[in-house]
Design a protein around this motif. Structure first.
Motif, mmCIF file in Angstrom:
data_model
loop_
_atom_site.group_PDB
_atom_site.id
_atom_site.type_symbol
_atom_site.label_atom_id
_atom_site.label_comp_id
_atom_site.label_asym_id
_atom_site.label_seq_id
_atom_site.Cartn_x
_atom_site.Cartn_y
_atom_site.Cartn_z
ATOM 1 N N VAL A 96 35.177 47.415 37.375
ATOM 2 C CA VAL A 96 34.192 46.337 37.371
ATOM 3 C C VAL A 96 33.446 46.319 36.044
ATOM 4 C CG1 VAL A 96 32.194 45.368 38.549
ATOM 5 C CG2 VAL A 96 33.904 46.667 39.835
ATOM 6 N N ARG A 97 33.367 45.120 35.484
ATOM 7 C CA ARG A 97 32.680 44.976 34.193
ATOM 8 C C ARG A 97 31.734 43.797 34.249
ATOM 9 N NH1 ARG A 97 33.081 49.166 32.467
ATOM 10 N NH2 ARG A 97 34.208 49.987 30.663
ATOM 11 N N PHE A 98 30.591 43.966 33.660
ATOM 12 C CA PHE A 98 29.696 42.827 33.546
ATOM 13 C C PHE A 98 29.336 42.640 32.083
ATOM 14 C CE2 PHE A 98 26.831 39.739 35.164
ATOM 15 C CZ PHE A 98 25.807 39.687 34.233
ATOM 16 N N HIS A 99 29.493 41.443 31.625
ATOM 17 C CA HIS A 99 29.126 41.135 30.226
ATOM 18 C C HIS A 99 28.018 40.091 30.241
ATOM 19 C CE1 HIS A 99 29.538 39.537 26.157
ATOM 20 N NE2 HIS A 99 30.112 40.697 25.830
ATOM 21 N N LYS A 100 27.017 40.269 29.415
ATOM 22 C CA LYS A 100 25.883 39.372 29.529
ATOM 23 C C LYS A 100 26.196 37.947 29.158
ATOM 24 C CE LYS A 100 23.975 41.184 25.230
ATOM 25 N NZ LYS A 100 22.935 42.021 24.663
ATOM 26 N N ARG A 101 27.327 37.717 28.450
ATOM 27 C CA ARG A 101 27.689 36.327 28.205
ATOM 28 C C ARG A 101 28.795 35.857 29.140
ATOM 29 N NH1 ARG A 101 28.903 33.070 22.946
ATOM 30 N NH2 ARG A 101 28.844 31.394 24.453
ATOM 31 N N TYR A 102 29.739 36.719 29.358
ATOM 32 C CA TYR A 102 30.926 36.258 30.099
ATOM 33 C C TYR A 102 30.897 36.608 31.568
ATOM 34 C CZ TYR A 102 32.297 35.762 25.255
ATOM 35 O OH TYR A 102 32.315 35.414 23.935
ATOM 36 N N GLY A 103 29.833 37.290 31.980
ATOM 37 C CA GLY A 103 29.675 37.537 33.412
ATOM 38 C C GLY A 103 30.529 38.643 33.957
ATOM 39 N N LEU A 104 30.790 38.509 35.244
ATOM 40 C CA LEU A 104 31.468 39.562 35.984
ATOM 41 C C LEU A 104 32.976 39.407 35.897
ATOM 42 C CD1 LEU A 104 30.567 41.888 37.903
ATOM 43 C CD2 LEU A 104 30.972 40.316 39.790
ATOM 44 N N THR A 105 33.673 40.467 35.504
ATOM 45 C CA THR A 105 35.136 40.411 35.540
ATOM 46 C C THR A 105 35.686 41.737 36.034
ATOM 47 O OG1 THR A 105 35.205 41.096 33.227
ATOM 48 C CG2 THR A 105 35.619 38.773 33.665
ATOM 49 N N LEU A 106 36.901 41.656 36.521
ATOM 50 C CA LEU A 106 37.619 42.877 36.861
ATOM 51 C C LEU A 106 38.632 43.113 35.758
ATOM 52 C CD1 LEU A 106 38.252 42.296 40.691
ATOM 53 C CD2 LEU A 106 36.480 43.688 39.604
ATOM 54 N N GLU A 107 38.492 44.245 35.083
ATOM 55 C CA GLU A 107 39.436 44.586 34.017
ATOM 56 C C GLU A 107 40.616 45.301 34.628
ATOM 57 O OE1 GLU A 107 36.697 45.600 30.200
ATOM 58 O OE2 GLU A 107 38.116 47.177 30.828
ATOM 59 N N VAL A 108 41.788 44.834 34.330
ATOM 60 C CA VAL A 108 42.979 45.465 34.929
ATOM 61 C C VAL A 108 43.430 46.651 34.087
ATOM 62 C CG1 VAL A 108 45.333 45.100 35.717
ATOM 63 C CG2 VAL A 108 43.692 43.225 35.811
ATOM 64 N N LEU A 109 43.619 47.750 34.741
ATOM 65 C CA LEU A 109 44.073 48.956 34.049
ATOM 66 C C LEU A 109 45.577 49.172 34.236
ATOM 67 C CD1 LEU A 109 41.124 51.259 35.133
ATOM 68 C CD2 LEU A 109 41.456 50.181 32.907
ATOM 69 N N GLU A 110 46.089 48.746 35.383
ATOM 70 C CA GLU A 110 47.470 49.069 35.716
ATOM 71 C C GLU A 110 47.969 48.125 36.796
ATOM 72 O OE1 GLU A 110 47.714 53.434 36.203
ATOM 73 O OE2 GLU A 110 49.485 52.970 37.464
ATOM 74 N N ILE A 111 49.253 47.857 36.794
ATOM 75 C CA ILE A 111 49.847 47.073 37.886
ATOM 76 C C ILE A 111 50.813 47.985 38.647
ATOM 77 C CG2 ILE A 111 51.187 45.022 38.489
ATOM 78 C CD1 ILE A 111 50.585 43.870 35.771
ATOM 79 N N ASP A 112 50.779 47.896 39.960
ATOM 80 C CA ASP A 112 51.677 48.720 40.762
ATOM 81 C C ASP A 112 53.059 48.081 40.797
ATOM 82 O OD1 ASP A 112 51.503 50.162 44.141
ATOM 83 O OD2 ASP A 112 52.996 50.297 42.541
ATOM 84 N N LEU A 113 53.936 48.630 39.966
ATOM 85 C CA LEU A 113 55.289 48.071 39.895
ATOM 86 C C LEU A 113 56.084 48.337 41.164
ATOM 87 C CD1 LEU A 113 56.812 48.561 36.373
ATOM 88 C CD2 LEU A 113 56.389 46.462 37.625
ATOM 89 N N ALA A 114 55.898 49.543 41.689
ATOM 90 C CA ALA A 114 56.639 49.905 42.892
ATOM 91 C C ALA A 114 56.336 48.923 44.005
ATOM 92 C CB ALA A 114 56.295 51.325 43.318
ATOM 93 N N TYR A 115 55.058 48.570 44.107
ATOM 94 C CA TYR A 115 54.665 47.598 45.125
ATOM 95 C C TYR A 115 55.378 46.270 44.866
ATOM 96 C CZ TYR A 115 51.772 44.191 47.573
ATOM 97 O OH TYR A 115 51.344 43.157 48.360
ATOM 98 N N ALA A 116 55.351 45.836 43.588
ATOM 99 C CA ALA A 116 55.959 44.557 43.239
ATOM 100 C C ALA A 116 57.454 44.586 43.497
ATOM 101 C CB ALA A 116 55.695 44.242 41.768
#
Lengths: 407, 62
Positions: A96-116
């Motif tokens: 979870v990231r909050f930037h005072k200009r761009y607001g709230l975002t979820l920064e992605v660290l990894e994608i679960d390939l096995a799931y995909a």
């Protein structure tokens, strides 16, 4: 009068709260993505994470991939053959990231390939099962292989008239055509192109349209070839589509595929005759025609061997006949000569000259040879010719003599 | 479904000729005719393999 805050003060407080609550934490979420915007040159990707209930979105939040994690998207696309884009359901690790200009975002660290991948595999299985179940006459799984109406169709002995389904100005198109054109046997091909954008949701439908179009053409094709280049940024999902796969399996002209994918064969590949890449598909066609030519040359060989054998046989027969005839002729003349010789000897032996040398005599009277003794009178002169002497004498007496020739 | 009729025809006629030639059915005076026929079939196929109305070159040039 309420205390006035500056905006930045409020927003900083919000930021502090969020950061303290979520500092150092990362979460795995299962989520649908939408509004995907990729910036491959900067290696950024902005998107929205959503959750739905039925068709309505109930939860929504912004997501982002920065430079360090963008490669996950590329890996995802490469390994699953799916475009990372709207509508996809993924499993990923976020913070979870909050930037005072761009607001709230979820920064992605990894994608679960096995799931995909797992999800893809399940979807694939489902489509394959449905294909077999709903089309039992045309699609069957035998000994681990899919046997379909289409891949059972016999290939024409020569493949020259080709209907090519491909994306315009694509690697697949270029690779296939080049390989065909530069074949070292000088084979010629009549290729008609059916161009289709093979990207996105619509493409399986577009490919199906082209297939139908091909059937309505007046010209007869030997084979239909579907090619798709490999590489990143390519979407192979259309080739796992149920309806397209069914059309391919039931298509009345043999279909060859050259769908370049690192990982697995698509369902369309399984329904038709697959080649790993567009280049290999072209090579298959060329080799097929080469086989035909080799059989042709083999027949030619046998034919002329046969001709030569017959000629040799007849020639031998003729020579034998000639020899036999010559021998027979020679023998004939030899026999006739023998006969002639025998007669000559006989005649020679019976000649008066020969008789004289043997001691016989010739009696003459008055220059005539006497063969009839009754013609000789007493007291007449006769000449008796012997080998080298003539005796002149007078007949004194005639007495009969009994000649016995059998002695 | 249509197949390549002319290739099929030519090939099977040639096969028959070869069978005849190998079984000694052919008389010497038929030989020239059969050789001519075979040559025609072979060169028909060879030529057809290497000629089409529209060349692939055109397609690449588009």
């Amino acid at each position: 009068m309420p205390t006035l805050m500056r905006l930045s003060e409020l927003v900083n407080e919000i930021q502090d709260t969020i950061e303290s609550r979520f500092e150092g934490a990362a979460y795995w979420i299962n989520v649908e993505i939408t509004d995907v915007k990729k910036y491959a040159d900067k290696k950024w990707c902005f998107l929205k994470f959503i959750e739905k209930e039925g068709l309505s979105i109930t939860t929504e939040i912004k997501g982002v991939f920065w430079g360090g994690t963008f490669h996950h998207i590329e890996k995802f696309e490469r390994q699953t053959g799916q475009l990372f884009s709207n509508g996809l359901q993924i499993s990923c690790l976020v913070r979870v990231r909050f930037h005072k200009r761009y607001g709230l975002t979820l920064e992605v660290l990894e994608i679960d390939l096995a799931y995909a991948l797992g999800k893809l595999a399940i979807e694939r299985e489902a489509v394959l099962n449905r294909l077999q179940k709903e089309n039992p006459e045309q699609i069957q799984l035998i000994d681990g292989r899919f046997v379909t109406f289409n891949n059972l169709l016999p290939l024409p002995i020569v493949m020259q008239r080709i209907a090519l389904i491909t994306a315009p100005a694509s690697d697949g198109q270029r690779d296939f055509l080049q390989e065909l054109e530069k074949n070292r046997y000088g084979y010629a091909f009549d290729v008609r192109e059916y161009l289709v954008q093979i990207q996105g949701d619509q493409s399986s439908g577009l490919i199906r349209e082209q297939l139908q179009l091909i059937l309505t053409e007046k010209v007869v094709f030997d084979v239909v070839i579907i090619v798709r280049g490999g590489g990143s940024q390519t979407d192979f999902k259309p080739f796992d589509d149920y309806e397209l796969s069914k059309d391919v399996a039931c298509f009345p002209i043999p279909i060859l595929t050259g769908i370049g994918h690192d990982r697995n064969t698509s369902i369309v590949d399984l329904m038709a005759r697959a080649n790993k890449t567009p280049t290999k598909a072209a090579a298959t066609v060329i080799d097929h025609n080469l086989s035909f030519e080799q059989e042709l040359l083999s027949l030619t060989d046998r034919f002329f061997k046969g001709v030569n054998e017959i000629l040799d046989q007849k020639s031998l027969a003729l020579r034998t006949l000639k020899t036999d005839f010559t021998i027979a002729l020679s023998l004939y003349f030899k026999n006739r000569k023998h006969e002639l010789d025998a007669i000559t000897r006989l005649v020679k032996n019976l000649s008066p000259a020969m008789l004289l040398t043997k001691g016989f005599a010739i009696v003459m009277q008055q220059d005539m040879i006497i063969t009839d003794p009754s013609k000789i009178e007493k007291q007449t002169a006769i000449k008796t010719i012997l080998k080298s002497t003539i005796i002149h004498s007078n007949v004194t007496e005639k007495t009969p003599y009994e000649n016995q020739p059998e002695l | 479904m249509k197949t390549n009729l002319s290739y099929n025809n030519a090939f099977s006629v040639l096969e028959k000729l070869v069978a005849q030639m190998e079984s000694d059915e052919i008389q010497v005076d038929e030989l020239a005719e059969k050789v001519k026929q075979a040559n025609e079939l072979i060169s028909f196929c060879e030529k057809k393999l290497r000629t089409v109305e529209k060349e692939v070159k055109k397609a690449i040039g588009d």
